[in-house]
Scaffold this motif. Structure first.
Motif, short mmCIF file in Angstrom:
data_model
loop_
_atom_site.label_atom_id
_atom_site.label_comp_id
_atom_site.label_asym_id
_atom_site.label_seq_id
_atom_site.Cartn_x
_atom_site.Cartn_y
_atom_site.Cartn_z
N ILE A 1 0.87 -1.17 0.00
CA ILE A 1 0.00 0.00 0.00
C ILE A 1 0.91 1.22 0.00
CG2 ILE A 1 -0.25 0.09 2.51
CD1 ILE A 1 -3.21 0.97 2.01
N PHE A 2 0.64 2.17 -0.89
CA PHE A 2 1.53 3.32 -1.03
C PHE A 2 0.76 4.54 -1.50
CE2 PHE A 2 1.35 1.18 -5.04
CZ PHE A 2 1.37 2.18 -6.00
N ASP A 3 1.39 5.71 -1.27
CA ASP A 3 0.78 6.94 -1.74
C ASP A 3 1.55 7.45 -2.94
OD1 ASP A 3 3.06 7.73 -0.34
OD2 ASP A 3 2.06 9.30 0.80
N TYR A 4 0.87 8.23 -3.76
CA TYR A 4 1.50 8.82 -4.94
C TYR A 4 0.71 10.06 -5.35
CZ TYR A 4 -2.20 6.76 -7.85
OH TYR A 4 -3.40 6.44 -8.41
N MET A 5 1.30 10.83 -6.22
CA MET A 5 0.64 12.02 -6.74
C MET A 5 0.29 11.77 -8.20
SD MET A 5 0.65 14.40 -4.32
CE MET A 5 0.55 15.97 -5.14
N ILE A 6 -0.95 12.12 -8.58
CA ILE A 6 -1.32 11.95 -9.98
C ILE A 6 -0.79 13.12 -10.80
CG2 ILE A 6 -3.34 10.55 -9.49
CD1 ILE A 6 -5.05 13.03 -10.12
N ARG A 7 -0.67 12.89 -12.08
CA ARG A 7 -0.23 13.94 -12.99
C ARG A 7 -1.25 15.07 -12.94
NH1 ARG A 7 1.01 11.36 -18.03
NH2 ARG A 7 3.04 11.07 -17.08
N ARG A 8 -0.74 16.28 -12.88
CA ARG A 8 -1.61 17.45 -12.79
C ARG A 8 -2.33 17.71 -14.10
NH1 ARG A 8 3.48 20.57 -10.81
NH2 ARG A 8 3.87 19.40 -8.94
N ARG A 9 -3.49 18.28 -13.98
CA ARG A 9 -4.23 18.66 -15.18
C ARG A 9 -3.57 19.89 -15.80
NH1 ARG A 9 -9.68 17.80 -12.05
NH2 ARG A 9 -8.73 19.46 -10.86
N HIS A 10 -3.55 19.94 -17.10
CA HIS A 10 -2.91 21.06 -17.80
C HIS A 10 -3.64 22.38 -17.59
CE1 HIS A 10 -0.03 18.51 -19.76
NE2 HIS A 10 -1.00 17.70 -20.13
N ASP A 11 -4.91 22.33 -17.27
CA ASP A 11 -5.68 23.55 -17.08
C ASP A 11 -5.50 24.16 -15.69
OD1 ASP A 11 -7.04 21.60 -15.69
OD2 ASP A 11 -9.02 22.19 -16.42
N ASP B 1 -11.53 9.89 -6.90
CA ASP B 1 -10.94 10.27 -8.19
C ASP B 1 -10.50 11.72 -8.27
OD1 ASP B 1 -11.16 7.76 -9.25
OD2 ASP B 1 -13.14 8.14 -10.14
N ASP B 2 -11.05 12.58 -7.43
CA ASP B 2 -10.75 14.01 -7.56
C ASP B 2 -9.55 14.45 -6.71
OD1 ASP B 2 -12.04 13.61 -5.16
OD2 ASP B 2 -13.20 15.46 -5.27
N GLU B 3 -8.87 13.54 -6.05
CA GLU B 3 -7.73 13.91 -5.22
C GLU B 3 -6.43 13.78 -5.99
OE1 GLU B 3 -7.55 12.00 -1.45
OE2 GLU B 3 -9.62 12.50 -0.97
N TYR B 4 -5.48 14.69 -5.75
CA TYR B 4 -4.17 14.62 -6.37
C TYR B 4 -3.28 13.61 -5.65
CZ TYR B 4 -5.06 18.65 -9.31
OH TYR B 4 -5.57 19.49 -10.25
N ARG B 5 -3.35 13.61 -4.32
CA ARG B 5 -2.58 12.64 -3.53
C ARG B 5 -3.44 11.40 -3.39
NH1 ARG B 5 -1.25 12.51 2.73
NH2 ARG B 5 0.24 10.80 2.69
N ARG B 6 -2.91 10.26 -3.81
CA ARG B 6 -3.69 9.03 -3.86
C ARG B 6 -3.07 7.94 -3.01
NH1 ARG B 6 -6.35 9.72 -8.89
NH2 ARG B 6 -7.95 8.25 -8.36
N LEU B 7 -3.85 6.95 -2.70
CA LEU B 7 -3.40 5.77 -1.96
C LEU B 7 -3.81 4.55 -2.79
CD1 LEU B 7 -2.04 5.23 0.82
CD2 LEU B 7 -4.33 4.77 1.70
#
Length: 179
Positions: free
Chosen positions: A112-122, A168-174
């Motif tokens: 189990i780990f955390d990560y950051m999703i790619r940011r939206r270009h907008d 789905d709307d979070e940048y920091r994910r688990l």
């Protein structure tokens, strides 16, 4: 040690739930890479082996990831639950090596780990302020990952069950991945 924030409290609660499930599947080792939630070992059965590894893998030199983990006391023949929160690994090959090593552990082992999703270009204003903040405090650039690419990498690394535990709307994910 992790600073207790609402996001951290949620992550620690989810780790508790997934750790209990892993124990039910036969896990006898718990490896915490990087930061860990407070007092995990006090909630574990007495036979559970607890290992903590705070070593920065990028500074491990030419030593293979498997050697670093085995030197920490990890038994590669036992079902293992791994939590990997935070961390400052900036070399993609090191991340892939860690995932492949954990993915080669016995069936029912889990990560189990955390990560950051790619940011939206907008959302360029948020991106600029976060990049500026990271450089101001001397942090290396974060690797922002596309969730589908991460699923592909995990599958190729030996994980059979992959579940994103965050809205789905979070940048920091688990994420949870089970061998």
């Amino acid at each position: 040690m992790i600073t207790e924030t609402p996001a951290t409290a949620i992550a620690c609660r989810q780790i508790d739930e997934e750790l209990a499930a892993a124990i039910g599947r036969g896990a006898t080792q718990y490896l915490a890479i990087g930061n860990r939630c407070d007092l995990r070992e006090r909630r574990l059965p007495p036979e559970m082996r607890v290992l903590s590894l705070e070593k920065e893998f990028d500074n491990a030199g030419a030593e293979p990831v498997s050697s670093v983990l085995e030197e920490a006391g990890l038994s590669t023949d036992k079902i293992t639950f791994v939590s990997w929160l935070g961390g400052r690994i900036s070399v993609p090959q090191t991340i892939v090596s860690i995932l492949r090593f954990i993915g080669s552990l016995p069936a029912s082992s889990a990560l189990i780990f955390d990560y950051m999703i790619r940011r939206r270009h907008d959302d360029s204003r948020w991106e600029t302020s976060m990049d500026a903040l990271a450089s101001e405090v001397g942090e290396p650039p974060c690797w922002h990952i596309d969730p589908q690419a991460l699923r592909t990498l995990l599958s190729a690394s030996g994980f059979r069950q992959i579940k994103d535990l965050s809205p789905d709307d979070e940048y920091r994910r688990l994420m949870l991945a089970v061998v």
